[in-house]
Motif scaffolding. Structure first.
Motif, PDB file in Angstrom:
ATOM      1  N   LYS A 198     115.466  17.055   1.960  1.00  0.00           N
ATOM      2  CA  LYS A 198     116.275  16.873   1.207  1.00  0.00           C
ATOM      3  C   LYS A 198     115.897  17.639  -0.358  1.00  0.00           C
ATOM      4  N   ALA A 199     114.666  17.768  -0.962  1.00  0.00           N
ATOM      5  CA  ALA A 199     114.139  18.435  -1.731  1.00  0.00           C
ATOM      6  C   ALA A 199     114.122  19.981  -1.380  1.00  0.00           C
ATOM      7  N   ALA A 200     113.914  19.967  -0.299  1.00  0.00           N
ATOM      8  CA  ALA A 200     114.239  21.337   0.397  1.00  0.00           C
ATOM      9  C   ALA A 200     114.981  22.339   0.805  1.00  0.00           C
ATOM     10  N   VAL A 201     115.385  21.597   0.775  1.00  0.00           N
ATOM     11  CA  VAL A 201     117.210  21.826   0.998  1.00  0.00           C
ATOM     12  C   VAL A 201     117.637  22.993  -0.670  1.00  0.00           C
ATOM     13  N   GLU A 202     117.146  21.434  -1.474  1.00  0.00           N
ATOM     14  CA  GLU A 202     117.921  21.017  -2.726  1.00  0.00           C
ATOM     15  C   GLU A 202     118.110  22.343  -3.318  1.00  0.00           C
ATOM     16  N   ASN A 203     116.231  22.695  -3.279  1.00  0.00           N
ATOM     17  CA  ASN A 203     115.640  23.528  -4.544  1.00  0.00           C
ATOM     18  C   ASN A 203     115.938  25.027  -3.320  1.00  0.00           C
ATOM     19  N   LEU A 204     116.647  25.198  -2.037  1.00  0.00           N
ATOM     20  CA  LEU A 204     116.655  26.713  -1.848  1.00  0.00           C
ATOM     21  C   LEU A 204     118.449  26.730  -2.332  1.00  0.00           C
ATOM     22  N   ILE A 205     119.481  25.586  -2.077  1.00  0.00           N
ATOM     23  CA  ILE A 205     120.642  26.454  -2.126  1.00  0.00           C
ATOM     24  C   ILE A 205     121.049  26.090  -3.733  1.00  0.00           C
ATOM     25  N   GLY A 206     120.596  24.758  -4.638  1.00  0.00           N
ATOM     26  CA  GLY A 206     121.439  24.808  -5.973  1.00  0.00           C
ATOM     27  C   GLY A 206     122.267  23.864  -5.638  1.00  0.00           C
ATOM     28  N   VAL A 207     122.226  22.891  -4.933  1.00  0.00           N
ATOM     29  CA  VAL A 207     123.683  22.272  -4.505  1.00  0.00           C
ATOM     30  C   VAL A 207     122.348  20.226  -4.438  1.00  0.00           C
ATOM     31  N   GLU A 208     122.941  19.284  -5.021  1.00  0.00           N
ATOM     32  CA  GLU A 208     122.578  18.138  -4.598  1.00  0.00           C
ATOM     33  C   GLU A 208     123.198  17.243  -3.336  1.00  0.00           C
ATOM     34  N   ILE A 209     122.380  17.008  -2.150  1.00  0.00           N
ATOM     35  CA  ILE A 209     122.792  16.586  -1.348  1.00  0.00           C
ATOM     36  C   ILE A 209     122.270  15.309  -1.262  1.00  0.00           C
ATOM     37  N   THR A 210     123.968  14.414  -1.447  1.00  0.00           N
ATOM     38  CA  THR A 210     124.492  13.347  -1.607  1.00  0.00           C
ATOM     39  C   THR A 210     123.749  12.634   0.324  1.00  0.00           C
ATOM     40  N   ASP A 211     123.964  12.770   1.096  1.00  0.00           N
ATOM     41  CA  ASP A 211     123.202  12.279   1.894  1.00  0.00           C
ATOM     42  C   ASP A 211     122.242  13.283   3.286  1.00  0.00           C
ATOM     43  N   ILE A 212     121.613  12.761   4.192  1.00  0.00           N
ATOM     44  CA  ILE A 212     121.894  13.274   5.377  1.00  0.00           C
ATOM     45  C   ILE A 212     122.023  12.296   6.920  1.00  0.00           C
ATOM     46  N   HIS A 213     122.427  13.064   7.812  1.00  0.00           N
ATOM     47  CA  HIS A 213     123.131  12.575   9.042  1.00  0.00           C
ATOM     48  C   HIS A 213     122.265  13.030  10.076  1.00  0.00           C
ATOM     49  N   SER A 214     121.606  12.361  10.722  1.00  0.00           N
ATOM     50  CA  SER A 214     120.766  13.076  11.967  1.00  0.00           C
ATOM     51  C   SER A 214     121.325  12.535  13.279  1.00  0.00           C
ATOM     52  N   ILE A 215     121.575  12.987  14.319  1.00  0.00           N
ATOM     53  CA  ILE A 215     121.999  12.330  15.624  1.00  0.00           C
ATOM     54  C   ILE A 215     121.614  13.330  16.944  1.00  0.00           C
ATOM     55  N   PHE A 216     120.591  12.425  17.752  1.00  0.00           N
ATOM     56  CA  PHE A 216     120.024  12.907  19.059  1.00  0.00           C
ATOM     57  C   PHE A 216     120.612  12.305  20.071  1.00  0.00           C
ATOM     58  N   ASN A 217     121.361  13.699  20.737  1.00  0.00           N
ATOM     59  CA  ASN A 217     121.446  13.448  21.883  1.00  0.00           C
ATOM     60  C   ASN A 217     120.558  14.173  23.105  1.00  0.00           C
ATOM     61  N   GLU A 218     120.261  12.880  23.901  1.00  0.00           N
ATOM     62  CA  GLU A 218     119.217  13.113  24.977  1.00  0.00           C
ATOM     63  C   GLU A 218     119.500  13.501  26.193  1.00  0.00           C
ATOM     64  N   THR A 219     121.242  13.406  26.328  1.00  0.00           N
ATOM     65  CA  THR A 219     121.200  14.197  27.480  1.00  0.00           C
ATOM     66  C   THR A 219     121.507  15.527  27.518  1.00  0.00           C
ATOM     67  N   THR A 220     121.663  16.036  26.435  1.00  0.00           N
ATOM     68  CA  THR A 220     121.482  18.110  25.846  1.00  0.00           C
ATOM     69  C   THR A 220     120.429  18.397  25.469  1.00  0.00           C
ATOM     70  N   ASP A 221     119.947  18.173  25.243  1.00  0.00           N
ATOM     71  CA  ASP A 221     118.283  17.682  24.539  1.00  0.00           C
ATOM     72  C   ASP A 221     118.698  18.099  22.740  1.00  0.00           C
TER      73      ASP A 221
END
Length: 121
Positions: A82-105
């Protein structure tokens, strides 16, 4: 800060996240795509699993194990990511969601932003 183009930001975000995941988790990402959509950035990783993990997901219990591992690893590094990307884009990130699909890797990460990015025309 001077507005940058959508393509410039997408490229910088995907490079930053790919480098971050490689240094923090040891994941070598073959294909990374980032796309800005209003107040979110969607990042998709393909071919993320190393050979040993690919063998494990052939079985139900292995699939569950790998999913839990990926979820826990992402949770652990979320604050630093979150900190790395916020520093890059200059906008606060309110949340990070991740989804892993094992079928498609594939792993899809959605960065929800407090505000839409200011983009150059």
């Amino acid at each position: 800060m001077k507005p940058r183009t959508k393509q410039d930001i997408e490229k910088a975000v995907k490079e930053t996240i790919a480098q971050f995941l490689e240094t923090q988790l040891g994941d070598r990402l073959e294909e990374v795509v980032a796309q800005i959509e209003d107040d979110a950035i969607v990042v998709k990783f393909k071919d993320m699993l190393p050979p040993a993990e690919k063998r494990l997901i052939r079985h139900n219990e292995g699939t569950q194990l790998i999913k839990e591992l990926k979820e826990k690893l992402i949770e652990k590094v979320k604050p630093n990511l979150k900190a790395a990307v916020e520093n890059l884009i200059g906008v606060e990130i309110t949340d990070i969601h991740s989804i892993f699909n094992e079928t498609t890797d594939e792993v899809v990460v959605i960065l929800t932003l407090k505000n839409a990015l200011e983009l150059a025309k």
